[in-house]
Design an enzyme around this catalytic site. Structure first.
Site, PDB file in Angstrom:
ATOM      1  N   GLN A  31       0.601   6.052  -6.884  1.00 46.95           N
ATOM      2  CA  GLN A  31       1.830   6.391  -7.616  1.00 46.95           C
ATOM      3  C   GLN A  31       2.166   5.299  -8.626  1.00 46.95           C
ATOM      4  O   GLN A  31       2.488   5.582  -9.790  1.00 46.95           O
ATOM      5  CB  GLN A  31       2.984   6.559  -6.632  1.00 46.95           C
ATOM      6  CG  GLN A  31       4.343   6.652  -7.295  1.00 46.95           C
ATOM      7  CD  GLN A  31       5.450   6.940  -6.303  1.00 46.95           C
ATOM      8  OE1 GLN A  31       5.685   8.100  -5.970  1.00 46.95           O
ATOM      9  NE2 GLN A  31       6.119   5.908  -5.835  1.00 46.95           N
ATOM     10  N   MET A  81       6.081   0.000   6.336  1.00 47.41           N
ATOM     11  CA  MET A  81       7.373   0.670   6.453  1.00 47.41           C
ATOM     12  C   MET A  81       7.393   1.914   5.581  1.00 47.41           C
ATOM     13  O   MET A  81       6.852   1.912   4.471  1.00 47.41           O
ATOM     14  CB  MET A  81       8.484  -0.274   6.035  1.00 47.41           C
ATOM     15  CG  MET A  81       8.685  -1.373   7.033  1.00 47.41           C
ATOM     16  SD  MET A  81      10.194  -2.249   6.675  1.00 47.41           S
ATOM     17  CE  MET A  81      10.098  -3.511   7.923  1.00 47.41           C
ATOM     18  N   LEU A  98      16.665   4.081   3.145  1.00 45.77           N
ATOM     19  CA  LEU A  98      16.150   2.770   2.742  1.00 45.77           C
ATOM     20  C   LEU A  98      15.730   1.929   3.941  1.00 45.77           C
ATOM     21  O   LEU A  98      16.294   2.023   5.021  1.00 45.77           O
ATOM     22  CB  LEU A  98      17.213   2.020   1.924  1.00 45.77           C
ATOM     23  CG  LEU A  98      17.682   2.722   0.642  1.00 45.77           C
ATOM     24  CD1 LEU A  98      18.688   1.839  -0.100  1.00 45.77           C
ATOM     25  CD2 LEU A  98      16.516   3.064  -0.270  1.00 45.77           C
ATOM     26  N   GLN A 108       8.543  17.087  -6.386  1.00 44.23           N
ATOM     27  CA  GLN A 108       7.331  16.383  -5.977  1.00 44.23           C
ATOM     28  C   GLN A 108       6.886  16.767  -4.560  1.00 44.23           C
ATOM     29  O   GLN A 108       5.911  16.233  -4.045  1.00 44.23           O
ATOM     30  CB  GLN A 108       7.506  14.869  -6.086  1.00 44.23           C
ATOM     31  CG  GLN A 108       8.448  14.246  -5.075  1.00 44.23           C
ATOM     32  CD  GLN A 108       8.749  12.797  -5.401  1.00 44.23           C
ATOM     33  OE1 GLN A 108       9.382  12.475  -6.401  1.00 44.23           O
ATOM     34  NE2 GLN A 108       8.246  11.896  -4.564  1.00 44.23           N
ATOM     35  N   LYS A 117       2.632  -0.011  -1.518  1.00 42.94           N
ATOM     36  CA  LYS A 117       2.450   0.985  -0.457  1.00 42.94           C
ATOM     37  C   LYS A 117       2.010   2.337  -1.040  1.00 42.94           C
ATOM     38  O   LYS A 117       1.162   3.020  -0.484  1.00 42.94           O
ATOM     39  CB  LYS A 117       3.775   1.100   0.299  1.00 42.94           C
ATOM     40  CG  LYS A 117       4.065   2.377   1.002  1.00 42.94           C
ATOM     41  CD  LYS A 117       3.392   2.409   2.332  1.00 42.94           C
ATOM     42  CE  LYS A 117       3.826   3.572   3.185  1.00 42.94           C
ATOM     43  NZ  LYS A 117       4.056   4.820   2.464  1.00 42.94           N
ATOM     44  N   ASP A 118       2.627   2.731  -2.171  1.00 42.96           N
ATOM     45  CA  ASP A 118       2.248   3.981  -2.849  1.00 42.96           C
ATOM     46  C   ASP A 118       1.436   3.587  -4.084  1.00 42.96           C
ATOM     47  O   ASP A 118       1.890   3.749  -5.217  1.00 42.96           O
ATOM     48  CB  ASP A 118       3.502   4.773  -3.215  1.00 42.96           C
ATOM     49  CG  ASP A 118       4.301   5.137  -1.990  1.00 42.96           C
ATOM     50  OD1 ASP A 118       3.998   6.152  -1.362  1.00 42.96           O
ATOM     51  OD2 ASP A 118       5.222   4.364  -1.625  1.00 42.96           O
ATOM     52  N   GLY A 174       6.420   0.056  -5.195  1.00 48.31           N
ATOM     53  CA  GLY A 174       5.750  -0.600  -4.076  1.00 48.31           C
ATOM     54  C   GLY A 174       4.248  -0.363  -4.081  1.00 48.31           C
ATOM     55  O   GLY A 174       3.780   0.729  -4.418  1.00 48.31           O
ATOM     56  N   GLY A 177      11.163  -2.274   2.937  1.00 47.10           N
ATOM     57  CA  GLY A 177      10.238  -2.100   1.814  1.00 47.10           C
ATOM     58  C   GLY A 177      11.006  -1.903   0.517  1.00 47.10           C
ATOM     59  O   GLY A 177      10.722  -2.541  -0.510  1.00 47.10           O
ATOM     60  N   HIS A 178      12.014  -1.030   0.567  1.00 49.34           N
ATOM     61  CA  HIS A 178      12.852  -0.800  -0.614  1.00 49.34           C
ATOM     62  C   HIS A 178      13.645  -2.065  -0.951  1.00 49.34           C
ATOM     63  O   HIS A 178      13.778  -2.433  -2.127  1.00 49.34           O
ATOM     64  CB  HIS A 178      13.860   0.321  -0.355  1.00 49.34           C
ATOM     65  CG  HIS A 178      13.249   1.657  -0.030  1.00 49.34           C
ATOM     66  ND1 HIS A 178      13.369   2.233   1.204  1.00 49.34           N
ATOM     67  CD2 HIS A 178      12.546   2.531  -0.791  1.00 49.34           C
ATOM     68  CE1 HIS A 178      12.764   3.420   1.199  1.00 49.34           C
ATOM     69  NE2 HIS A 178      12.249   3.619   0.009  1.00 49.34           N
TER      70      HIS A 178
END
Ligand code: AMP
Length: 290
Positions: free
Chosen positions: A163, A194, A43, A71, A159-160, A157, A46-47
């Protein structure tokens, strides 16, 4: 199973699907809303941003920590992916969240391959092309997790980005009654998004990796200055990546922010997305353009 905090303030860790579901049902029966933050651990801020968003909106918050083998491709970093449960629990302790779900692989998948989710078409381009089978694994594990932690809201997030959009679509398609919340990308002060994988980077590679956020910012600046041609923007991003010494570019692309279909012209909601390798480490990042 205990819902009480451990004496050192770390959240209780639940390791079986049955105990997790019983805990969640108990919370719901008590009239408490549940926020859920699925992670693979290692972690970082970001998390923690996702956990804080959940804490702010929901009565209780569950974080899952599970490095999901399905995955990862055969040549990807599943076996060396960082596993740091003790440190993760210490990071979560001050946030006052309620439970961590940390199952073993066998607990999640039993004795082999079962039913899998066929991902929605928004999973096909970009990561879908570069990482065959990745979103099948992501959708399958997230749908399983949503059964085990029946949450009111689940936090993902930006960020992904792909996804998050894939999961948004999958939950809509399967009528999963969990609201998907997408939270902003958290960056280090120098701009690097991050990521648990940043810890693979040497100092020199980390310096190189700054080219990714620079390239995305350059594209956004061009759009602010009036550039609308998506090919020019993609060229600009590639040039910026090359200037930073990054030449293993998997994609640097401008897409419709809702469908992830490639655009020729930036007219409606648009997003720039990059995936590249810095040394042996694969990094992704993105930036809304409009
Ligand atoms: P991971 O542990 O990498 O699977 O990520 C778990 C969740 O944290 C996913 O929803 C990610 O999009 C999100 N996440 C990872 N890095 C960041 C970041 N820098 N900012 C915001 N969310 C992030």
């Amino acid at each position: 199973m205990s819902a009480r905090k451990e004496s050192d303030g770390t959240p209780p860790v639940i390791t079986t699907c049955g105990a997790m579901l019983a805990w969640a049902r108990g919370a719901r029966a008590a009239g408490r809303s549940i926020g859920f933050v699925p992670t693979m651990g290692a972690l970082h801020e970001g998390h923690l941003g996702l956990v804080r968003a959940s804490r702010a909106a929901c009565d209780c918050t569950v974080v899952s920590i599970f490095v999901n083998p399905t995955q990862f491709g055969p040549r990807e970093d599943f076996s060396r992916y960082p596993r740091t449960l003790a440190e993760d629990l210490q990071l979560l302790a001050p946030l006052g969240m309620d439970a961590v779900f940390a199952p073993e692989v066998a607990e999640m998948y039993g004795d082999g391959l079962g039913a899998q989710v066929d991902p929605p078409s928004i999973a096909l381009p970009l990561e879908g092309e570069c990482r065959p089978g990745h979103f099948r694994g992501v959708c399958t594990v997230v749908l399983k997790l949503f059964q085990i932690v029946p949450a009111d809201r689940a936090y993902f997030g930006h960020k992904d980005y792909q996804q998050a959009k894939v999961i948004e679509r999958m939950t809509a398609d399967f009528n999963v009654p969990t609201q998907i919340e997408i939270c902003p990308t958290v960056r280090d002060a120098d701009g690097l998004a991050m990521s648990s994988r940043n810890r693979y980077l040497s100092a020199a590679e980390r310096e190189k990796a700054l080219g990714i956020s620079r390239a995305l910012r350059a594209a956004r600046k061009k759009v602010e200055q009036g550039e609308r041609n998506a090919i020019s923007l993609a060229k600009e991003m590639r040039a910026e990546l090359n200037r930073a010494g990054i030449d293993q570019i998997e994609y640097a692309s401008v897409r419709d922010a809702n469908t992830l279909v490639e655009v020729e012209t930036v007219a409606g909601p648009a997003i720039a997305l990059i995936a590249c390798r810095v040394g042996a480490t694969r990094l992704i990042d993105n930036e809304r353009l409009k």
